[in-house]
Scaffold this active site. Sequence first.
Site, PDB file in Angstrom:
ATOM      1  CB  SER A 294      11.486  -3.747  -5.127  1.00 52.21           C
ATOM      2  OG  SER A 294      11.872  -3.269  -4.173  1.00 52.21           O
TER       3      SER A 294
ATOM      4  CE1 TYR B  98       8.288  -7.171  -2.274  1.00 50.93           C
ATOM      5  CE2 TYR B  98      10.333  -5.818  -1.709  1.00 50.93           C
ATOM      6  CZ  TYR B  98       8.981  -5.955  -2.404  1.00 50.93           C
ATOM      7  OH  TYR B  98       8.456  -5.055  -3.347  1.00 50.93           O
TER       8      TYR B  98
END
Length: 242
Positions: free
Chosen positions: A136, A150
Site C-alpha cells: 500500500s 495498518y
Amino acid sequence: MQSIDGRRVLVVGASSGIGAAIARAVGAAGARPGLVARRRDRLDELAAQLPGAVVATGDVTDPASITAAVEAIVRELGGIDDVVLAAGVMALGSVGDTDPEVWRGVLDANVTGLLTTARAVLPHLGPGSTVVVISSMSGRRVASAAGGVYAATKHAAHAVAETLRLEVGPRGVRVTTVSPGFVATDLVAGQENAHAFEERMHDEGLDPADVAAGVVHVLGLPPSVVVVEYAVQSIRQLGYRN
C-alpha cells in the site's frame, strides 16, 4: 512486454477485492490461476469464471494451512511460475483506543502471514519467476492516526519484499512491491466508525481492476527487468473530477 499466456500464477487472497481482480486479469491474459483464500464458496464462484483455474482453501495466519494450500495448488498445476501475495486485512483505530487483540489480528495477517506464505512458495520458484507483494502507499507514509497500525504493517510488507529480493534475486526470481492508494474494496466494511472512510475509498479509490492491470504489466516484463516498486493511485484521490 512478454505474454503471460500459459504461465501458472498463484494468487493468495483471491476471494475478493484486489486479489479477485488479479485472478480475473491474469486469467484473461491467458495464465492459469491457482486461487487460495479462506472462503471456499467465493473461490469456487470465481474459478467457475476462469477456465483452467484451480482452488485451495488456506489461512495465511495458520502456517500448516497455508503451506498445505500452496502444495495443493502446485500439485494441481504441476508447478507455479509466479506468485501474487494479496491477502491482508485493515482495522481502523488509534493506538490509545484500540484493543491490542485487534492489532494482533492485523499483524498476524499482514506481516506474519506474508512471511509464512512467502516461505511456503519460495521453494517452488526459479529463474524467471516473479513474486508480487501487494502492499500500500501506506507503506511509505502514515496518513492518519486511525490508520497507523495498518500503515505499520505495510511498512513491514515493504521490508519483507526487500528482504525477499535480496534472498531470491541472485537465483533469478524477481520481487515487486505493488503499492496502491485508496482502492474501492470492502476492506473495512462493517467496522465501527469506518463508514466515512469506506465512502471515501469508494468515491476516490482505484477500481481493483486498475491495480490488477499493473500486476499483469509487471508479470509480463522481460526476465532481465525487475520493477522494485509499482505505486499507483486514482487521480480522484488528488482532488480531480471528470
